[in-house]
Design an enzyme around this catalytic site. Structure first.
Site, PDB file in Angstrom:
ATOM      1  N   ARG A 195     -22.677 -12.522  19.414  1.00 45.79           N
ATOM      2  CA  ARG A 195     -23.294 -11.336  20.096  1.00 45.79           C
ATOM      3  C   ARG A 195     -23.799 -10.295  19.052  1.00 45.79           C
ATOM      4  NH1 ARG A 195     -18.655  -8.220  23.840  1.00 45.79           N
ATOM      5  NH2 ARG A 195     -17.990  -7.685  21.445  1.00 45.79           N
ATOM      6  N   THR A 196     -23.183  -9.936  18.108  1.00 51.26           N
ATOM      7  CA  THR A 196     -23.885  -8.902  17.025  1.00 51.26           C
ATOM      8  C   THR A 196     -24.341  -9.716  15.758  1.00 51.26           C
ATOM      9  OG1 THR A 196     -22.201  -7.290  18.046  1.00 51.26           O
ATOM     10  CG2 THR A 196     -23.420  -7.055  15.628  1.00 51.26           C
ATOM     11  N   HIS A 207      -1.129 -24.492  15.533  1.00 54.76           N
ATOM     12  CA  HIS A 207      -1.541 -22.950  15.492  1.00 54.76           C
ATOM     13  C   HIS A 207      -0.815 -22.276  14.169  1.00 54.76           C
ATOM     14  CE1 HIS A 207      -1.986 -19.015  17.724  1.00 54.76           C
ATOM     15  NE2 HIS A 207      -2.815 -19.194  16.559  1.00 54.76           N
ATOM     16  N   GLU A 227       0.549 -22.556  23.772  1.00 47.77           N
ATOM     17  CA  GLU A 227       1.193 -22.751  22.594  1.00 47.77           C
ATOM     18  C   GLU A 227       1.977 -23.888  22.202  1.00 47.77           C
ATOM     19  OE1 GLU A 227       1.240 -20.273  19.510  1.00 47.77           O
ATOM     20  OE2 GLU A 227      -0.702 -20.034  20.504  1.00 47.77           O
ATOM     21  N   THR A 269     -10.375 -22.628  15.247  1.00 46.95           N
ATOM     22  CA  THR A 269      -9.077 -22.275  14.735  1.00 46.95           C
ATOM     23  C   THR A 269      -9.221 -20.792  15.292  1.00 46.95           C
ATOM     24  OG1 THR A 269     -10.524 -21.406  12.994  1.00 46.95           O
ATOM     25  CG2 THR A 269      -9.172 -23.418  12.740  1.00 46.95           C
ATOM     26  N   GLY A 317      -3.178 -21.300  11.632  1.00 49.21           N
ATOM     27  CA  GLY A 317      -4.149 -20.894  10.657  1.00 49.21           C
ATOM     28  C   GLY A 317      -3.870 -19.631  10.018  1.00 49.21           C
ATOM     29  N   ARG A 342      -9.479 -19.585  19.538  1.00 47.72           N
ATOM     30  CA  ARG A 342      -8.634 -19.324  20.659  1.00 47.72           C
ATOM     31  C   ARG A 342      -8.915 -20.638  21.597  1.00 47.72           C
ATOM     32  NH1 ARG A 342      -6.314 -16.184  18.600  1.00 47.72           N
ATOM     33  NH2 ARG A 342      -5.783 -14.061  19.162  1.00 47.72           N
ATOM     34  N   ILE A 356     -13.686 -13.428   9.810  1.00 45.17           N
ATOM     35  CA  ILE A 356     -13.313 -14.802   9.634  1.00 45.17           C
ATOM     36  C   ILE A 356     -14.605 -15.632   9.614  1.00 45.17           C
ATOM     37  CG2 ILE A 356     -12.002 -16.829  10.248  1.00 45.17           C
ATOM     38  CD1 ILE A 356     -10.022 -14.807  11.526  1.00 45.17           C
ATOM     39  N   GLY A 391     -17.358 -12.413  12.946  1.00 46.59           N
ATOM     40  CA  GLY A 391     -16.490 -11.350  12.496  1.00 46.59           C
ATOM     41  C   GLY A 391     -15.973 -11.807  10.895  1.00 46.59           C
TER      42      GLY A 391
END
Length: 314
Positions: free
Chosen positions: A176-177, A281, A261, A230, A283, A232, A156, A154
């Site tokens: 996937r794409t 967390h 978290e 960075t 980022g 999930r 990022i 994507g």
């Protein structure tokens, strides 16, 4: 119309209110909360009569969605929405929009900040200087010439791929794409895992991607390879990752996201694993990104009111 920011969105209240007043109709009621709470009853009280609710990464279970009887639009100040009860939103006819794109630069910056810190042993270097020591034992590694794998391309992931190329890395990708990206070659996940010196995860969390890097996948990785997450926390079996680090199978890990978290429980395996750089967390957390995020959140409301909703998840 009533607009409620049910938790802080990371910009000053005065700034957010001015942004909201510019974006929303003149007769809109604007309510901004400056505290977070996980109490279901309190969340229902805060959002109960609002048509539009803005939320960041605060979990909103079905009980809250069901309890907010007037809710029509949930504008999420986050890219992922796995913390939102989407089934309840669908059942109640609530449109859900995210804030994709706000943290692209911020997260990519952190990837390489953590990676360079790990490869050049910057934390150890800082400790050595403060303790009056020399560089003995602190010889690091360069990025140039390494094979860099990007999982998920994507916005990022693609930015990370471009930066890796600028460092002089050979870049492989799995997604996937697949996209036509100069300097990036797409391969299957097993080939990427077994070939790359550095692997950076940028996939969303879904039923298919949960634990996509588990014991079997870690065993495929090159000895001495570095894993960066960075995206999930649950993309990775972190207990298995800690074992692989402890056994010396991997060269290191740079982790900004965990199964929960921060603050983390003391028995979190990665807290006790060697060759790690850990962050709580952060980022997405730059001043510039948080301002962009607030602007997207309110832009989502403007577009929805105009009948041309944007960033729609469902």
């Amino acid at each position: 119309m009533k607009f409620v920011a049910i938790e802080p969105l990371g910009v000053g209240e005065g700034t957010l209110r001015k942004m909201a007043e510019r974006a929303l109709p003149g007769d809109a009621e604007i309510v901004l909360y400056d505290t977070r709470t996980a109490d279901t009853g309190e969340l229902i009280r805060r959002g109960g009569d609002a048509e539009v609710i803005a939320v960041s990464n605060l979990p909103l279970p079905a009980e809250v969605i069901d309890g907010c009887k007037n809710l029509k639009l949930l504008t999420v100040a986050f890219t992922g929405v796995d913390h939102i009860a989407l089934d309840a939103c669908r059942r109640n006819g609530v449109t859900v929009c995210n804030s994709a794109g706000y943290s692209t630069a911020a997260v990519a910056d952190l990837v390489f900040g953590m990676l360079v810190s790990l490869e050049r042993k910057l934390i150890e270097c800082d400790g050595a200087v403060r303790a009056g020591k020399t560089r003995d034992g602190l010889v690091g590694s360069e990025l140039e010439g390494k094979t860099f794998g990007v999982v998920g391309t994507g916005a990022i992931g693609l930015r990370v791929a471009r930066i890796a190329g600028a460092f002089g890395c050979k870049v492989l990708a799995y997604s996937r794409t697949e996209k036509d990206v100069p300097g990036v070659r797409y391969v299957g996940l097993p080939e990427l895992l077994s070939t790359c010196d550095i692997i950076s995860l940028h996939a969303p969390l879904t039923g298919e991607t949960r634990n996509m890097i588990g014991e079997r996948e870690l065993a495929m990785m090159k000895r001495g390879a570095v894993l960066i997450n960075t995206a999930r926390g649950p993309l990775v079996d972190n207990a298995a990752l800690a074992r692989a680090l402890g056994e010396g199978k991997l060269g290191g890990a740079a982790i900004d996201v965990f199964d929960s978290e921060p603050p983390l429980a003391g028995d979190e395996p990665l807290l006790h694993a060697p060759r790690t750089v850990l962050a709580p967390h952060v980022g997405f957390a730059t001043g510039e990104a948080l301002y962009k995020r607030a602007a997207i959140v309110l832009g989502n409301v403007e577009k929805w009111l105009a009948g041309t909703p944007q960033n729609v998840i469902q």
